[in-house]
Motif scaffolding. Structure first.
Motif, PDB file in Angstrom:
ATOM      1  N   MET A   1       0.854  -1.172   0.000  1.00  0.00           N
ATOM      2  CA  MET A   1       0.000   0.000   0.000  1.00  0.00           C
ATOM      3  C   MET A   1       0.902   1.237   0.000  1.00  0.00           C
ATOM      4  N   THR A   2       0.507   2.213  -0.767  1.00  0.00           N
ATOM      5  CA  THR A   2       1.309   3.437  -0.863  1.00  0.00           C
ATOM      6  C   THR A   2       1.097   4.305   0.366  1.00  0.00           C
ATOM      7  N   ALA A   3       1.967   5.293   0.521  1.00  0.00           N
ATOM      8  CA  ALA A   3       1.859   6.219   1.652  1.00  0.00           C
ATOM      9  C   ALA A   3       0.542   6.992   1.568  1.00  0.00           C
ATOM     10  N   ARG A   4       0.167   7.347   0.357  1.00  0.00           N
ATOM     11  CA  ARG A   4      -1.110   8.081   0.184  1.00  0.00           C
ATOM     12  C   ARG A   4      -2.291   7.186   0.552  1.00  0.00           C
ATOM     13  N   GLY A   5      -2.238   5.943   0.187  1.00  0.00           N
ATOM     14  CA  GLY A   5      -3.305   5.003   0.515  1.00  0.00           C
ATOM     15  C   GLY A   5      -3.442   4.820   2.015  1.00  0.00           C
ATOM     16  N   ARG A   6      -2.287   4.729   2.708  1.00  0.00           N
ATOM     17  CA  ARG A   6      -2.321   4.598   4.163  1.00  0.00           C
ATOM     18  C   ARG A   6      -2.906   5.851   4.810  1.00  0.00           C
ATOM     19  N   LEU A   7      -2.552   7.008   4.272  1.00  0.00           N
ATOM     20  CA  LEU A   7      -3.071   8.271   4.806  1.00  0.00           C
ATOM     21  C   LEU A   7      -4.588   8.347   4.645  1.00  0.00           C
ATOM     22  N   VAL A   8      -5.089   7.943   3.497  1.00  0.00           N
ATOM     23  CA  VAL A   8      -6.541   7.938   3.257  1.00  0.00           C
ATOM     24  C   VAL A   8      -7.219   6.950   4.199  1.00  0.00           C
ATOM     25  N   LEU A   9      -6.620   5.791   4.395  1.00  0.00           N
ATOM     26  CA  LEU A   9      -7.187   4.779   5.287  1.00  0.00           C
ATOM     27  C   LEU A   9      -7.227   5.289   6.731  1.00  0.00           C
ATOM     28  N   VAL A  10      -6.163   5.916   7.189  1.00  0.00           N
ATOM     29  CA  VAL A  10      -6.120   6.461   8.552  1.00  0.00           C
ATOM     30  C   VAL A  10      -7.171   7.565   8.712  1.00  0.00           C
ATOM     31  N   ALA A  11      -7.291   8.430   7.712  1.00  0.00           N
ATOM     32  CA  ALA A  11      -8.284   9.513   7.776  1.00  0.00           C
ATOM     33  C   ALA A  11      -9.698   8.936   7.812  1.00  0.00           C
ATOM     34  N   ALA A  12      -9.964   7.910   7.015  1.00  0.00           N
ATOM     35  CA  ALA A  12     -11.298   7.293   7.005  1.00  0.00           C
ATOM     36  C   ALA A  12     -11.594   6.637   8.353  1.00  0.00           C
ATOM     37  N   LEU A  13     -10.617   5.960   8.931  1.00  0.00           N
ATOM     38  CA  LEU A  13     -10.816   5.332  10.241  1.00  0.00           C
ATOM     39  C   LEU A  13     -11.036   6.385  11.322  1.00  0.00           C
ATOM     40  N   ALA A  14     -10.302   7.482  11.262  1.00  0.00           N
ATOM     41  CA  ALA A  14     -10.476   8.559  12.243  1.00  0.00           C
ATOM     42  C   ALA A  14     -11.882   9.154  12.143  1.00  0.00           C
ATOM     43  N   ALA A  15     -12.364   9.342  10.919  1.00  0.00           N
ATOM     44  CA  ALA A  15     -13.713   9.872  10.720  1.00  0.00           C
ATOM     45  C   ALA A  15     -14.757   8.895  11.260  1.00  0.00           C
ATOM     46  N   LEU A  16     -14.552   7.622  11.025  1.00  0.00           N
ATOM     47  CA  LEU A  16     -15.482   6.605  11.511  1.00  0.00           C
ATOM     48  C   LEU A  16     -15.518   6.583  13.042  1.00  0.00           C
ATOM     49  N   VAL A  17     -14.355   6.674  13.661  1.00  0.00           N
ATOM     50  CA  VAL A  17     -14.290   6.712  15.125  1.00  0.00           C
ATOM     51  C   VAL A  17     -15.001   7.955  15.662  1.00  0.00           C
ATOM     52  N   ALA A  18     -14.812   9.102  15.009  1.00  0.00           N
ATOM     53  CA  ALA A  18     -15.456  10.338  15.449  1.00  0.00           C
ATOM     54  C   ALA A  18     -16.974  10.226  15.349  1.00  0.00           C
ATOM     55  N   VAL A  19     -17.471   9.667  14.263  1.00  0.00           N
ATOM     56  CA  VAL A  19     -18.919   9.500  14.094  1.00  0.00           C
ATOM     57  C   VAL A  19     -19.463   8.541  15.148  1.00  0.00           C
ATOM     58  N   ALA A  20     -18.766   7.443  15.393  1.00  0.00           N
ATOM     59  CA  ALA A  20     -19.211   6.478  16.400  1.00  0.00           C
ATOM     60  C   ALA A  20     -19.216   7.100  17.795  1.00  0.00           C
ATOM     61  N   ALA A  21     -18.198   7.888  18.106  1.00  0.00           N
ATOM     62  CA  ALA A  21     -18.138   8.544  19.417  1.00  0.00           C
ATOM     63  C   ALA A  21     -19.284   9.534  19.570  1.00  0.00           C
ATOM     64  N   GLY A  22     -19.590  10.275  18.521  1.00  0.00           N
ATOM     65  CA  GLY A  22     -20.711  11.222  18.563  1.00  0.00           C
ATOM     66  C   GLY A  22     -22.030  10.510  18.780  1.00  0.00           C
ATOM     67  N   ALA A  23     -22.228   9.397  18.081  1.00  0.00           N
ATOM     68  CA  ALA A  23     -23.464   8.627  18.241  1.00  0.00           C
ATOM     69  C   ALA A  23     -23.569   8.061  19.651  1.00  0.00           C
ATOM     70  N   ALA A  24     -22.448   7.606  20.198  1.00  0.00           N
ATOM     71  CA  ALA A  24     -22.459   7.072  21.566  1.00  0.00           C
ATOM     72  C   ALA A  24     -22.803   8.163  22.569  1.00  0.00           C
ATOM     73  N   ALA A  25     -22.280   9.363  22.354  1.00  0.00           N
ATOM     74  CA  ALA A  25     -22.578  10.476  23.262  1.00  0.00           C
ATOM     75  C   ALA A  25     -24.051  10.829  23.211  1.00  0.00           C
ATOM     76  N   LEU A  26     -24.633  10.851  22.023  1.00  0.00           N
ATOM     77  CA  LEU A  26     -26.061  11.161  21.901  1.00  0.00           C
ATOM     78  C   LEU A  26     -26.905  10.103  22.584  1.00  0.00           C
ATOM     79  N   THR A  27     -26.536   8.851  22.441  1.00  0.00           N
ATOM     80  CA  THR A  27     -27.280   7.768  23.074  1.00  0.00           C
ATOM     81  C   THR A  27     -27.165   7.859  24.587  1.00  0.00           C
ATOM     82  N   ARG A  28     -25.989   8.216  25.071  1.00  0.00           N
ATOM     83  CA  ARG A  28     -25.766   8.306  26.513  1.00  0.00           C
ATOM     84  C   ARG A  28     -26.666   9.362  27.150  1.00  0.00           C
ATOM     85  N   PHE A  29     -26.885  10.499  26.464  1.00  0.00           N
ATOM     86  CA  PHE A  29     -27.687  11.574  27.021  1.00  0.00           C
ATOM     87  C   PHE A  29     -29.157  11.491  26.636  1.00  0.00           C
ATOM     88  N   LYS A  30     -29.523  10.490  25.865  1.00  0.00           N
ATOM     89  CA  LYS A  30     -30.899  10.364  25.396  1.00  0.00           C
ATOM     90  C   LYS A  30     -31.894  10.271  26.548  1.00  0.00           C
TER      91      LYS A  30
END
Length: 137
Positions: A1-30
């Motif tokens: 995998m190229t360096a650019r591919g790894r960077l895109v993969l890391v960015a996508a995983l970071a975005a996924l973690v952020a979305v999951a954390a936001g959803a968990a926070a909303l559920t916690r305060f529901k």
């Protein structure tokens, strides 16, 4: 995998973690209890309830500026008008003051940990009810 591919993969995983954390926070305060806000005594508020909840401070500030700087006294967003409609009666039948946690303004402001400083200068209950109680604060 190229360096650019790894960077895109890391960015996508970071975005996924952020979305999951936001959803968990909303559920916690529901299930969090929200304050019980007393209804006004009029037929309808001067503006949409959701708008007022988000923008009442802007409306009150603009009303204050129009009154103080331009001498305009319009009733739509006047503090006195809000208090007249939203007065909460105490055990004695008189409107409670801002010192009481049941005061209309304090219900939400206490919940949100926001200090209400309007009543450092202004009366915190309608004048007719305050006169009957012998106090303007």
């Amino acid at each position: 995998m190229t360096a650019r591919g790894r960077l895109v993969l890391v960015a996508a995983l970071a975005a996924l973690v952020a979305v999951a954390a936001g959803a968990a926070a909303l559920t916690r305060f529901k299930g969090t209890d929200r304050p019980h806000v007393p209804r006004g005594q009029g037929e309808a508020c001067v503006a949409d309830t959701d708008w007022i909840r988000r923008n009442h401070m802007v409306a009150l500030d603009r009303q204050r500026d129009a009154t103080v700087h331009e001498g305009l006294r319009t009733p739509r967003f006047s503090l006195a008008g809000c208090l007249a409609c939203h007065a909460v009666a105490g055990e004695d039948g008189r409107a409670v003051t801002a010192a009481d946690s049941r005061h209309f303004c304090r219900v939400c402001h206490d919940y949100a940990a926001v200090r209400v400083d309007c009543f450092d200068c202004h009366a915190s209950r309608p004048e007719r009810m305050a006169e009957a109680a012998g106090s303007k604060r």
